[in-house]
Motif scaffolding. Structure first.
Motif, mmCIF file in Angstrom:
data_model
loop_
_atom_site.group_PDB
_atom_site.id
_atom_site.type_symbol
_atom_site.label_atom_id
_atom_site.label_comp_id
_atom_site.label_asym_id
_atom_site.label_seq_id
_atom_site.Cartn_x
_atom_site.Cartn_y
_atom_site.Cartn_z
ATOM 1 N N MET A 1 0.845 -1.168 0.000
ATOM 2 C CA MET A 1 0.000 0.000 0.000
ATOM 3 C C MET A 1 0.900 1.244 0.000
ATOM 4 S SD MET A 1 -3.026 1.097 2.740
ATOM 5 C CE MET A 1 -3.380 -0.574 3.134
ATOM 6 N N ASP A 2 0.669 2.128 -0.957
ATOM 7 C CA ASP A 2 1.513 3.318 -1.027
ATOM 8 C C ASP A 2 1.039 4.387 -0.044
ATOM 9 O OD1 ASP A 2 -0.655 4.625 -2.164
ATOM 10 O OD2 ASP A 2 0.196 4.738 -4.173
ATOM 11 N N LEU A 3 1.835 5.425 0.093
ATOM 12 C CA LEU A 3 1.573 6.470 1.078
ATOM 13 C C LEU A 3 0.237 7.169 0.829
ATOM 14 C CD1 LEU A 3 2.579 8.055 3.505
ATOM 15 C CD2 LEU A 3 3.822 9.545 1.938
ATOM 16 N N ARG A 4 -0.084 7.451 -0.427
ATOM 17 C CA ARG A 4 -1.339 8.133 -0.762
ATOM 18 C C ARG A 4 -2.542 7.282 -0.360
ATOM 19 N NH1 ARG A 4 -1.608 9.227 -6.783
ATOM 20 N NH2 ARG A 4 -1.969 7.009 -6.684
ATOM 21 N N GLU A 5 -2.456 5.985 -0.604
ATOM 22 C CA GLU A 5 -3.545 5.076 -0.236
ATOM 23 C C GLU A 5 -3.704 5.011 1.284
ATOM 24 O OE1 GLU A 5 -5.024 0.486 -1.024
ATOM 25 O OE2 GLU A 5 -3.254 1.236 -2.072
ATOM 26 N N LYS A 6 -2.582 4.976 1.999
ATOM 27 C CA LYS A 6 -2.635 4.973 3.464
ATOM 28 C C LYS A 6 -3.292 6.236 3.992
ATOM 29 C CE LYS A 6 1.372 2.075 4.441
ATOM 30 N NZ LYS A 6 2.734 2.038 5.000
ATOM 31 N N LYS A 7 -2.932 7.383 3.428
ATOM 32 C CA LYS A 7 -3.518 8.647 3.859
ATOM 33 C C LYS A 7 -5.014 8.686 3.570
ATOM 34 C CE LYS A 7 -1.413 12.549 3.348
ATOM 35 N NZ LYS A 7 -0.729 13.709 2.729
ATOM 36 N N THR A 8 -5.410 8.170 2.414
ATOM 37 C CA THR A 8 -6.831 8.149 2.059
ATOM 38 C C THR A 8 -7.608 7.275 3.025
ATOM 39 O OG1 THR A 8 -6.329 8.539 -0.277
ATOM 40 C CG2 THR A 8 -8.476 7.566 0.227
ATOM 41 N N LYS A 9 -7.098 6.078 3.304
ATOM 42 C CA LYS A 9 -7.783 5.179 4.237
ATOM 43 C C LYS A 9 -7.855 5.797 5.633
ATOM 44 C CE LYS A 9 -7.869 0.561 2.610
ATOM 45 N NZ LYS A 9 -7.687 -0.815 2.962
ATOM 46 N N ARG A 10 -6.777 6.426 6.051
ATOM 47 C CA ARG A 10 -6.758 7.073 7.368
ATOM 48 C C ARG A 10 -7.794 8.200 7.412
ATOM 49 N NH1 ARG A 10 -1.457 7.083 8.246
ATOM 50 N NH2 ARG A 10 -1.109 8.928 6.975
ATOM 51 N N SER A 11 -7.918 8.947 6.340
ATOM 52 C CA SER A 11 -8.895 10.025 6.259
ATOM 53 C C SER A 11 -10.325 9.485 6.301
ATOM 54 C CB SER A 11 -8.664 10.829 4.970
ATOM 55 O OG SER A 11 -9.622 11.841 4.842
ATOM 56 N N ILE A 12 -10.568 8.408 5.570
ATOM 57 C CA ILE A 12 -11.890 7.772 5.559
ATOM 58 C C ILE A 12 -12.246 7.287 6.961
ATOM 59 C CG2 ILE A 12 -13.185 5.742 4.757
ATOM 60 C CD1 ILE A 12 -11.647 6.040 2.067
ATOM 61 N N ARG A 13 -11.318 6.599 7.594
ATOM 62 C CA ARG A 13 -11.558 6.050 8.922
ATOM 63 C C ARG A 13 -11.782 7.153 9.957
ATOM 64 N NH1 ARG A 13 -8.606 0.590 9.805
ATOM 65 N NH2 ARG A 13 -8.946 -0.381 7.792
ATOM 66 N N SER A 14 -10.978 8.174 9.887
ATOM 67 C CA SER A 14 -11.108 9.283 10.828
ATOM 68 C C SER A 14 -12.460 9.975 10.660
ATOM 69 C CB SER A 14 -9.959 10.265 10.597
ATOM 70 O OG SER A 14 -10.037 11.330 11.481
ATOM 71 N N ALA A 15 -12.853 10.214 9.420
ATOM 72 C CA ALA A 15 -14.149 10.843 9.152
ATOM 73 C C ALA A 15 -15.288 9.944 9.630
ATOM 74 C CB ALA A 15 -14.289 11.139 7.655
ATOM 75 N N PHE A 16 -15.156 8.647 9.384
ATOM 76 C CA PHE A 16 -16.196 7.711 9.812
ATOM 77 C C PHE A 16 -16.343 7.719 11.334
ATOM 78 C CE2 PHE A 16 -17.452 3.501 11.355
ATOM 79 C CZ PHE A 16 -18.708 3.407 10.776
ATOM 80 N N LEU A 17 -15.233 7.657 12.047
ATOM 81 C CA LEU A 17 -15.292 7.638 13.512
ATOM 82 C C LEU A 17 -15.894 8.936 14.055
ATOM 83 C CD1 LEU A 17 -11.895 5.896 14.314
ATOM 84 C CD2 LEU A 17 -14.204 4.923 14.565
ATOM 85 N N ALA A 18 -15.565 10.061 13.438
ATOM 86 C CA ALA A 18 -16.144 11.334 13.882
ATOM 87 C C ALA A 18 -17.656 11.338 13.665
ATOM 88 C CB ALA A 18 -15.489 12.492 13.128
ATOM 89 N N LEU A 19 -18.100 10.823 12.534
ATOM 90 C CA LEU A 19 -19.540 10.745 12.270
ATOM 91 C C LEU A 19 -20.213 9.721 13.176
ATOM 92 C CD1 LEU A 19 -19.473 10.890 8.360
ATOM 93 C CD2 LEU A 19 -20.387 12.651 9.912
ATOM 94 N N ARG A 20 -19.571 8.582 13.322
ATOM 95 C CA ARG A 20 -20.153 7.479 14.109
ATOM 96 C C ARG A 20 -20.303 7.857 15.568
ATOM 97 N NH1 ARG A 20 -22.973 4.289 15.938
ATOM 98 N NH2 ARG A 20 -22.773 2.034 15.955
ATOM 99 N N GLU A 21 -19.419 8.694 16.042
ATOM 100 C CA GLU A 21 -19.491 9.152 17.432
ATOM 101 C C GLU A 21 -20.754 9.984 17.683
ATOM 102 O OE1 GLU A 21 -16.276 10.810 20.665
ATOM 103 O OE2 GLU A 21 -15.948 11.233 18.548
ATOM 104 N N LYS A 22 -21.271 10.597 16.621
ATOM 105 C CA LYS A 22 -22.413 11.501 16.767
ATOM 106 C C LYS A 22 -23.731 10.924 16.287
ATOM 107 C CE LYS A 22 -19.677 15.603 16.610
ATOM 108 N NZ LYS A 22 -18.727 16.243 15.837
ATOM 109 N N LYS A 23 -23.675 9.852 15.490
ATOM 110 C CA LYS A 23 -24.931 9.353 14.940
ATOM 111 C C LYS A 23 -24.895 7.849 14.723
ATOM 112 C CE LYS A 23 -25.733 11.393 10.974
ATOM 113 N NZ LYS A 23 -25.749 12.130 9.720
ATOM 114 N N PRO A 24 -26.071 7.250 14.628
ATOM 115 C CA PRO A 24 -26.144 5.801 14.403
ATOM 116 C C PRO A 24 -25.559 5.416 13.037
ATOM 117 C CG PRO A 24 -28.312 6.695 14.968
ATOM 118 C CD PRO A 24 -27.397 7.854 14.776
ATOM 119 N N LEU A 25 -25.046 4.236 12.967
ATOM 120 C CA LEU A 25 -24.460 3.714 11.735
ATOM 121 C C LEU A 25 -25.424 3.840 10.561
ATOM 122 C CD1 LEU A 25 -22.197 2.104 10.298
ATOM 123 C CD2 LEU A 25 -23.309 0.022 11.112
ATOM 124 N N GLU A 26 -26.682 3.531 10.794
ATOM 125 C CA GLU A 26 -27.690 3.514 9.737
ATOM 126 C C GLU A 26 -27.966 4.903 9.145
ATOM 127 O OE1 GLU A 26 -27.982 0.247 12.542
ATOM 128 O OE2 GLU A 26 -28.217 2.387 12.910
#
Length: 184
Positions: A1-26
Protein backbone atom coordinates in the motif's frame (compact mmCIF):
# COMPACT_ATOMS: atom_id res chain seq x y z
CA UNK A 1 0.00 0.00 0.00
CA UNK A 2 1.51 3.32 -1.03
CA UNK A 3 1.57 6.47 1.08
CA UNK A 4 -1.34 8.13 -0.76
CA UNK A 5 -3.54 5.08 -0.24
CA UNK A 6 -2.63 4.97 3.46
CA UNK A 7 -3.52 8.65 3.86
CA UNK A 8 -6.83 8.15 2.06
CA UNK A 9 -7.78 5.18 4.24
CA UNK A 10 -6.76 7.07 7.37
CA UNK A 11 -8.89 10.03 6.26
CA UNK A 12 -11.89 7.77 5.56
CA UNK A 13 -11.56 6.05 8.92
CA UNK A 14 -11.11 9.28 10.83
CA UNK A 15 -14.15 10.84 9.15
CA UNK A 16 -16.20 7.71 9.81
CA UNK A 17 -15.29 7.64 13.51
CA UNK A 18 -16.14 11.33 13.88
CA UNK A 19 -19.54 10.75 12.27
CA UNK A 20 -20.15 7.48 14.11
CA UNK A 21 -19.49 9.15 17.43
CA UNK A 22 -22.41 11.50 16.77
CA UNK A 23 -24.93 9.35 14.94
CA UNK A 24 -26.14 5.80 14.40
CA UNK A 25 -24.46 3.71 11.74
CA UNK A 26 -27.69 3.51 9.74
CA UNK A 27 -27.80 7.31 9.34
CA UNK A 28 -24.30 7.77 7.90
CA UNK A 29 -24.16 8.10 4.13
CA UNK A 30 -21.23 7.62 1.77
CA UNK A 31 -21.84 11.13 0.43
CA UNK A 32 -21.60 12.61 3.93
CA UNK A 33 -18.52 10.55 4.77
CA UNK A 34 -16.78 11.43 1.51
CA UNK A 35 -17.40 15.13 2.13
CA UNK A 36 -16.00 14.93 5.65
CA UNK A 37 -12.98 12.93 4.46
CA UNK A 38 -12.48 15.32 1.53
CA UNK A 39 -12.55 12.54 -1.05
CA UNK A 40 -14.91 11.57 -3.84
CA UNK A 41 -17.53 8.87 -3.44
CA UNK A 42 -15.67 6.91 -6.14
CA UNK A 43 -12.53 6.98 -4.00
CA UNK A 44 -14.50 5.63 -1.05
CA UNK A 45 -15.80 2.75 -3.20
CA UNK A 46 -12.25 1.85 -4.26
CA UNK A 47 -11.62 0.85 -0.63
CA UNK A 48 -15.00 -0.30 0.77
CA UNK A 49 -18.24 -1.77 -0.61
CA UNK A 50 -20.39 0.47 1.58
CA UNK A 51 -20.61 2.06 5.03
CA UNK A 52 -21.34 -1.32 6.60
CA UNK A 53 -18.21 -2.85 5.06
CA UNK A 54 -16.12 -0.02 6.52
CA UNK A 55 -17.79 -0.40 9.91
CA UNK A 56 -17.31 -4.17 9.92
CA UNK A 57 -13.64 -3.77 8.98
CA UNK A 58 -13.05 -1.38 11.87
CA UNK A 59 -15.05 -3.56 14.26
CA UNK A 60 -13.04 -6.66 13.33
CA UNK A 61 -9.75 -4.82 13.73
CA UNK A 62 -10.82 -3.61 17.18
CA UNK A 63 -11.94 -7.09 18.23
CA UNK A 64 -8.56 -8.53 17.17
CA UNK A 65 -6.77 -5.79 19.12
CA UNK A 66 -8.90 -6.56 22.16
CA UNK A 67 -8.27 -10.30 21.95
CA UNK A 68 -4.54 -9.64 21.89
CA UNK A 69 -5.06 -7.77 25.17
CA UNK A 70 -6.00 -11.01 26.91
CA UNK A 71 -2.66 -12.54 27.87
CA UNK A 72 -3.83 -16.14 27.85
CA UNK A 73 -7.43 -16.98 26.95
CA UNK A 74 -6.96 -20.44 28.46
CA UNK A 75 -6.90 -18.86 31.92
CA UNK A 76 -10.68 -18.94 31.53
CA UNK A 77 -10.38 -22.67 32.29
CA UNK A 78 -7.66 -22.50 34.93
CA UNK A 79 -8.16 -19.15 36.65
CA UNK A 80 -11.43 -17.46 35.60
CA UNK A 81 -10.95 -14.49 37.91
CA UNK A 82 -7.56 -13.72 36.29
CA UNK A 83 -9.21 -14.12 32.89
CA UNK A 84 -11.99 -11.66 33.75
CA UNK A 85 -9.47 -9.19 35.17
CA UNK A 86 -7.55 -9.28 31.86
CA UNK A 87 -10.82 -9.06 29.99
CA UNK A 88 -12.05 -6.01 31.89
CA UNK A 89 -8.64 -4.33 31.61
CA UNK A 90 -8.94 -4.83 27.86
CA UNK A 91 -12.39 -3.15 27.91
CA UNK A 92 -10.96 -0.27 29.85
CA UNK A 93 -8.07 0.27 27.43
CA UNK A 94 -10.38 0.23 24.39
CA UNK A 95 -13.56 1.69 25.90
CA UNK A 96 -13.65 4.81 23.72
CA UNK A 97 -13.42 2.88 20.45
CA UNK A 98 -15.83 0.22 21.71
CA UNK A 99 -18.38 2.90 22.58
CA UNK A 100 -18.03 4.55 19.18
CA UNK A 101 -18.14 1.44 17.00
CA UNK A 102 -20.48 -0.69 19.10
CA UNK A 103 -23.28 1.67 20.02
CA UNK A 104 -26.91 1.68 18.97
CA UNK A 105 -27.85 -1.31 16.84
CA UNK A 106 -24.28 -2.65 17.15
CA UNK A 107 -24.19 -2.72 20.98
CA UNK A 108 -24.55 -6.50 21.33
CA UNK A 109 -22.14 -7.32 18.48
CA UNK A 110 -18.96 -6.67 20.46
CA UNK A 111 -19.50 -9.12 23.29
CA UNK A 112 -21.02 -11.70 20.92
CA UNK A 113 -18.00 -11.50 18.58
CA UNK A 114 -15.52 -11.69 21.44
CA UNK A 115 -17.37 -14.67 22.93
CA UNK A 116 -17.32 -16.53 19.61
CA UNK A 117 -13.62 -15.84 19.04
CA UNK A 118 -12.67 -16.97 22.56
CA UNK A 119 -14.90 -20.03 22.35
CA UNK A 120 -13.30 -21.01 19.02
CA UNK A 121 -9.81 -20.46 20.47
CA UNK A 122 -10.44 -22.55 23.59
CA UNK A 123 -12.33 -25.34 21.82
CA UNK A 124 -9.55 -25.70 19.26
CA UNK A 125 -7.17 -26.46 22.14
CA UNK A 126 -9.69 -28.28 24.35
CA UNK A 127 -12.20 -30.11 22.13
CA UNK A 128 -13.35 -32.09 25.15
CA UNK A 129 -15.17 -28.92 26.30
CA UNK A 130 -17.42 -28.89 23.21
CA UNK A 131 -20.35 -30.67 24.88
CA UNK A 132 -19.88 -29.26 28.38
CA UNK A 133 -22.83 -27.00 29.13
CA UNK A 134 -20.99 -25.45 32.08
CA UNK A 135 -18.18 -24.27 29.82
CA UNK A 136 -20.49 -22.62 27.30
CA UNK A 137 -22.76 -21.03 29.90
CA UNK A 138 -19.95 -19.76 32.10
CA UNK A 139 -18.08 -18.26 29.14
CA UNK A 140 -21.24 -16.50 27.93
CA UNK A 141 -21.98 -15.30 31.44
CA UNK A 142 -18.45 -14.04 32.05
CA UNK A 143 -18.08 -12.28 28.68
CA UNK A 144 -21.51 -10.68 28.41
CA UNK A 145 -21.83 -10.05 32.13
CA UNK A 146 -18.42 -8.45 32.55
CA UNK A 147 -18.83 -6.40 29.37
CA UNK A 148 -22.28 -5.10 30.22
CA UNK A 149 -21.43 -4.49 33.87
CA UNK A 150 -18.34 -2.50 32.90
CA UNK A 151 -19.97 -0.48 30.13
CA UNK A 152 -23.08 0.32 32.17
CA UNK A 153 -21.37 1.15 35.47
CA UNK A 154 -17.85 2.44 34.89
CA UNK A 155 -18.92 6.02 34.18
CA UNK A 156 -21.28 6.01 37.14
CA UNK A 157 -19.13 4.47 39.89
CA UNK A 158 -15.70 4.73 38.29
CA UNK A 159 -13.67 2.37 36.17
CA UNK A 160 -11.41 1.02 38.91
CA UNK A 161 -14.31 0.38 41.30
CA UNK A 162 -16.28 -1.37 38.56
CA UNK A 163 -13.28 -3.50 37.60
CA UNK A 164 -12.64 -4.47 41.22
CA UNK A 165 -16.28 -5.45 41.77
CA UNK A 166 -16.37 -7.53 38.58
CA UNK A 167 -13.18 -9.34 39.63
CA UNK A 168 -14.64 -9.98 43.11
CA UNK A 169 -17.85 -11.44 41.64
CA UNK A 170 -15.81 -13.49 39.19
CA UNK A 171 -13.85 -15.09 42.04
CA UNK A 172 -17.10 -15.98 43.80
CA UNK A 173 -18.57 -17.34 40.58
CA UNK A 174 -15.45 -19.46 39.99
CA UNK A 175 -15.72 -20.92 43.49
CA UNK A 176 -19.40 -21.68 42.95
CA UNK A 177 -18.63 -23.39 39.63
CA UNK A 178 -15.92 -25.56 41.22
CA UNK A 179 -18.37 -26.61 43.93
CA UNK A 180 -21.03 -27.34 41.31
CA UNK A 181 -18.60 -29.44 39.25
CA UNK A 182 -17.50 -31.41 42.30
CA UNK A 183 -21.12 -32.37 42.94
CA UNK A 184 -21.66 -33.68 39.40
Amino acid sequence: MDLREKKTKRSIRSAFLALREKKPLERITVKELAGKAEISKATFYLHYRDIYDLSETLENELIQTCLKGIRDPETFLTNPSEFVTDFVNMFYSQRTMIRILFSGSRAYAFSASVEKALKDYILLRHPEMQNRAEFHILLSYQIHGAYNAFMENSDYVGSRETMDAIAKFSIQLSQNMREYQSLG
